[in-house]
Design a protein around this motif. Structure first.
Motif, mmCIF file in Angstrom:
data_model
loop_
_atom_site.group_PDB
_atom_site.id
_atom_site.type_symbol
_atom_site.label_atom_id
_atom_site.label_comp_id
_atom_site.label_asym_id
_atom_site.label_seq_id
_atom_site.Cartn_x
_atom_site.Cartn_y
_atom_site.Cartn_z
ATOM 1 N N LEU A 70 0.830 -1.204 0.000
ATOM 2 C CA LEU A 70 0.000 0.000 0.000
ATOM 3 C C LEU A 70 0.866 1.255 0.000
ATOM 4 C CD1 LEU A 70 -2.566 -0.979 2.784
ATOM 5 C CD2 LEU A 70 -2.757 -1.335 0.327
ATOM 6 N N ASP A 71 0.302 2.320 -0.536
ATOM 7 C CA ASP A 71 0.919 3.629 -0.394
ATOM 8 C C ASP A 71 1.055 3.964 1.082
ATOM 9 O OD1 ASP A 71 1.013 4.157 -3.060
ATOM 10 O OD2 ASP A 71 0.061 6.120 -2.886
ATOM 11 N N VAL A 72 2.132 4.634 1.461
ATOM 12 C CA VAL A 72 2.266 4.988 2.878
ATOM 13 C C VAL A 72 1.107 5.841 3.361
ATOM 14 C CG1 VAL A 72 4.723 4.761 3.285
ATOM 15 C CG2 VAL A 72 3.852 6.807 2.180
ATOM 16 N N SER A 73 0.523 6.622 2.467
ATOM 17 C CA SER A 73 -0.565 7.495 2.898
ATOM 18 C C SER A 73 -1.804 6.693 3.297
ATOM 19 C CB SER A 73 -0.918 8.476 1.785
ATOM 20 O OG SER A 73 -1.233 7.759 0.624
ATOM 21 N N GLN A 121 -1.444 3.294 4.336
ATOM 22 C CA GLN A 121 -0.984 2.331 5.320
ATOM 23 C C GLN A 121 -1.540 2.657 6.711
ATOM 24 O OE1 GLN A 121 3.270 0.874 5.693
ATOM 25 N NE2 GLN A 121 3.351 2.726 6.911
ATOM 26 N N THR A 146 -4.322 3.939 7.726
ATOM 27 C CA THR A 146 -5.700 3.535 8.009
ATOM 28 C C THR A 146 -5.750 2.065 8.390
ATOM 29 O OG1 THR A 146 -6.173 2.902 5.731
ATOM 30 C CG2 THR A 146 -6.570 5.189 6.329
#
Ligand SMILES: Nc1ncnc2c1ncn2[C@@H]1O[C@H](COP(=O)(O)OP(=O)(O)O)[C@@H](O)[C@H]1O
Ligand code: SF4
Ligand SMILES: [Mg+2]
Lengths: 248, 646
Positions: A165-168, A170, A172
């Motif tokens: 996943l994108d860190v942004s 991750q 959630t």
């Protein structure tokens, strides 16, 4: 709830020993982090716990009894790494989540349970008819968590569930993992190669290297005073800890 | 919305001329198969003793046979039997193939292997040979021929099913079902079959065309349909014996076989092609030209000329736009990007997936696929204008001076060729080295990217390398020449943190030694912050902030920059609070809102933001596009919203 215990586990694929005589305990209601580079045997441990890897010797026990690997009742559930292959593209997410619910549960009750689970992972019951293709990677991972919970597991094994996943996004998923553990008292084996992530979710950590566990203990302690070289390498490798800007 | 995307893809097959023509032909044939015997059986039976073996005439367009029966009518009426036989044979082939193909999944390991081995042996036999063999076994006649052709076709379907099933079974959702206690048979029915059905049907359509031809073959050999029944093959058989008297008697049924067989075959192929294309419905639309350019209202003052003179500039991009054809006109995925990269400088590009980072890089390296429309006010690399038409000389210049490194090095290498050879090829192609020199250079470069035992490794295939090593080999390929710019798109995303560090170290070292400029793309701000001098933050196809990497952690002024930084857990993230997340979803490029694209997710958004699009304004600290740049955000506002997060 339940304790998951690996006792002297060895798993071989042909000539390679993926897991070499490993013992590890996931205590009741705790999140244990398992870290290590890819190929070190983390996923094999996870897959062995749910019967997807050929155990050569050793035992995997749930509260002292062998983990049931047959029949409809599966108290150990797994969430996979790749959010794009872990949901059947032809099924609605509601159908996917309903799959592990015991088949004798009546239709209305099933639907209610699916709705409850989708709300629990903050997808919202209104989206039960959506297809995986309409969801982002982070949403899919949360649906995958809901599906695992539908089996009413005692233990959940989460294998690198944020690394695709994108860190942004991750964040959630990590927040959800902590929330579920706190609300449901789940025992979780949380696998990752990122120590900052493990530090955030796990109370204990085990470090795996070439099929063996080289160090384990409370997370804070292992991170503060690592005793094995490989643990130190991992610590240095946490993104953001090194600067390599060339002087200009 | 069950199955809508795939239906849309099927329909897109109908947008190709070949798809339309073959679909119409196939439909016509099916309609004929139903109505022809009803309408014309009597005409086909009518014996005209005055006109035996007659040539074409106004009454009998293609002449008559040895009983004076009309060839055209007989061919039309034969449609039904020919199609019926072909479809039954296909059905047999598919059903038997399906059973054999899924058997290894249902049987135990050992029995499964036996089935697989038998299928492999059967596939090795030529189909026609098998058909002839079975035709003899089952006896002469229509039933025998159906069985023969059906069974002869079964092995290749079995192989197809087997491969597809194996592909689906290895996916995680099947593993998940298994760990949920779902039985083998149920997994097959619920997960596997639905996911192989589509390609199977497509292949069956192709197979039906083949079966039709095979039938004609058998009947022609006299092994198929027996008089008084007749299919096209039988008519052909009869016609050929009178070839010199009336060629039409053989030509017309022959043509029917050919056209029908081909139309099934090609129709299937065109669906297969449409289905195989990932983008739904849009991919086959004709290349669309972007509407005339708007005036460049997003160029802030600092964007006019790259800072610090122009001699030093390796890459100069001004108002770059990339668009793809979409369902309702072109969709702009890069919407006016302006930046420059100087010699030896490392520039990072960060943003969520879909923000246009990769396409910006691809546009610069001239690698956007044919459907994409690239447009810019200026696009210069080493002073060379990349907007002029492509020439061999320029391709060579790009090949030697610009290196690309992609996320997945497995797909960047040819799996069937040795690593060393693939690296050497670059130098033979672009630098004019001979084979031996090029190989020596390849080994040298593999050493330079710290691959141990480079001579031995050069002789290995890509799959023998680990992910990290492949990535280093890819970088090695990039430095076969002496590049001025390396563009690395998520080079470490697929790698472990420890390996990631090695690759980043390597990029930093190459940059230091040879003063190479670097454009490093990542979704992870920390990665970019480690390596780069300057960072471009992209959102919805635009640069929203351009700042020194040193400012990233604490001094970002755009709310999005701050949110990206806050979202990454570090070794000192507070453990007693939820992680900050960015609420909502990224903007859909087909539906960019007016005003600031980030407004829906922004804690600072005001009315003005929703109406007026903030320009990318430059000052001494960099550039930022925000009406409230640098205004403080309450920690509470860096949202930890629980519902409807992406
Ligand atoms: N070949 C293509 N055809 C159509 N749309 C594309 C293509 N490649 C990328 N896109 C779209 O362009 C947008 C930006 O993509 P990309 O540059 O890959 O973003 P990033 O690298 O930031 O993840 C996305 O919406 C993506 O779906
Ligand atoms: S312009 Fe407004 S909405 Fe856009 S980022 Fe700035 S404050 Fe937020
Ligand atoms: Mg990308």
């Amino acid at each position: 709830m339940s304790e998951l215990r690996f006792e002297d586990l060895t798993v071989r694929y042909g000539a390679t020993t993926a897991v070499d005589d490993v013992s590890l305990v996931v205590p009741t209601g705790r999140i244990v982090g398992l870290v290590g580079e890819s190929g070190s045997g983390k996923s094999t441990m996870a897959r062995a716990a749910v019967g997807l890897a050929p155990v050569e010797s050793g035992r995997i026990l749930l509260d002292g009894e062998p983990v049931p690997l047959r029949g409809h009742r599966r108290p150990v559930q797994m969430v996979f790494q790749d959010p794009f292959s872990s949901l059947d593209p032809r099924m609605s997410i509601g159908e996917s989540v309903a799959e592990p619910i015991p088949r004798d549960v009546r239709r209305a009750a099933r639907r209610a349970e699916v709705a409850r689970l989708l709300d629990l992972v903050h997808i919202g019951s209104a989206r039960a008819d959506a297809r995986p293709s309409e969801m982002s990677g982070g949403q899919r991972q949360r649906v995958a968590l809901a599906r695992a919970l539908a089996a009413q597991p005692a233990v959940v094994v989460a294998d690198e569930i944020t690394s695709a996943l994108d860190v942004s996004i991750q964040g959630t998923v990590l927040n959800l993992v902590r929330e579920l553990q706190a609300e449901l008292g789940l025992s979780i084996l949380f696998i990752s190669h990122n120590l900052a992530v493990v530090r955030y979710v796990a109370s204990d950590v085990a470090v795996m290297h070439r099929g063996r566990i080289v160090e384990q203990g409370p997370t804070a302690q292992v991170l503060a005073t690592p005793s094995h070289d490989y643990t130190r390498d991992l610590l240095a490798a946490v993104p953001g800890t090194t600067r390599r800007r060339s002087p200009r | 919305m069950t199955g809508t995307p795939s239906r849309r893809r099927h329909l897109s097959a109908l947008r190709t001329p070949l798809g339309v023509v073959t679909a119409l032909l196939a439909i016509t044939v099916l309609v004929l198969a139903v109505v022809a015997p009803i309408l014309w059986t009597d005409s086909a039976k009518a014996v005209d003793t005055d006109d035996i073996l007659a040539g074409p005439s106004a009454e009998h367009w293609a002449g008559t046979d040895n009983l004076g029966r009309d060839i055209v009518f007989r061919t039309l009426v034969a449609t039904r039997l020919s199609i019926e036989l072909a479809l039954s044979a296909t059905l047999i082939a598919v059903v038997v193939g399906l059973v054999l193909g899924v058997a290894p999944q249902l049987l135990g390991r050992r029995a499964g292997r036996l089935v697989t081995a038998s299928i492999n042996i059967a596939v090795a036999f030529p189909g026609l040979l098998l058909a002839l063999f079975f035709a003899v076994v089952f006896g002469i006649g229509a039933t025998g021929a159906v069985l023969a052709i059906g069974l002869a076709g079964a092995p290749s379907f079995a192989r197809l099913v087997q491969t597809m099933v194996a592909g689906v079974v290895s996916l995680d959702y099947v593993a998940a079902a298994r760990t949920a206690g779902v039985g083998r048979f149920r997994i097959l029915v619920r997960h596997v079959l639905p996911n192989v059905a589509e390609p199977l049907v497509v292949n069956a359509t192709i197979g039906a065309g083949g079966a039709l031809l095979a039938f004609a073959g058998l009947s022609f050999l006299g092994l198929g349909v027996q008089a008084p029944a007749y299919d096209w093959g039988r008519l052909l058989f009869d016609g050929v014996s009178a070839l010199y008297v009336n060629p039409g008697a053989a030509l017309v049924p022959g043509l029917a076989v050919l056209v029908t067989g081909l139309s099934f075959n090609l129709f299937g192929e065109s669906i297969a092609k449409a289905v195989g294309v990932p983008t739904q419905g849009t991919a086959l639309a004709p290349r669309t030209v972007v509407a005339p350019r708007r005036s460049t209202d997003h160029a802030g003052p600092a964007t006019e000329a790259p800072v610090g003179g122009t001699d030093d500039v390796v890459l100069d991009v001004r108002d770059l736009e990339v668009a793809f054809p979409g369902a309702d006109g072109p969709v702009q995925v890069v919407r006016g990007v302006t930046f420059a990269v100087r010699r030896g400088e490392a520039v990072g590009i960060v943003g969520e997936s879909g923000s246009g980072k990769s396409l910006t890089a691809l546009a610069v390296s001239q690698l956007v696929d044919d459907l994409g429309q690239v447009d810019a006010e200026r696009l210069r690399f080493l002073g060379e204008d990349l907007l002029t038409s492509d020439t061999a000389a320029r391709r060579k210049m790009l090949g030697t001076s610009m290196a690309m490194v992609f996320q997945d090095p497995m797909t960047s290498f040819n799996p069937t060729r040795r690593i060393g050879g693939q690296l050497a090829e670059v130098s033979r192609h672009h630098h004019g080295l001979d084979r031996k020199q090029a190989m020596a250079r390849a080994v040298d470069r593999l050493g330079a990217v710290r691959i141990p035992a480079p001579e031995r490794r050069a002789r290995q295939y890509p799959h023998e390398f680990s992910g990290g090593m492949r990535q280093r080999a890819m970088i090695g390929m990039g430095i076969m020449g002496s590049p001025s710019l390396i563009i690395a798109d998520e080079p470490t995303t697929a790698l472990d943190v420890t390996v990631q560090q090695q690759v980043l170290d390597l990029l930093a070292a190459i940059r230091r030694e040879d003063d190479v400029a670097l454009v490093l793309i990542s979704h992870d701000v920390t990665v970019v912050g480690e390596v780069c001098d300057r960072v471009l933050v992209m959102y919805a196809g635009r640069i929203v902030e351009d700042l020194p990497a040193a400012d990233l952690a604490t001094a970002g002024r755009h709310p999005y920059t701050q949110a990206l930084v806050a979202a990454v857990p570090s070794m000192d993230t507070a453990l007693d609070e939820p992680l900050a997340v960015i609420p909502g979803r990224p903007v859909d490029p087909a539906d960019v809102p007016p005003g600031c694209a980030y407004a829906a997710r922004c804690p600072l958004a005001t009315e003005r933001c929703r109406v007026e699009d903030p320009p990318l304004a430059g000052d001494e600290r960099g550039r930022v596009a925000c009406w409230h740049a640098g205004e403080p955000i309450e920690p509470m506002q860096l949202s930890t919203t629980r519902t409807d997060v992406p």
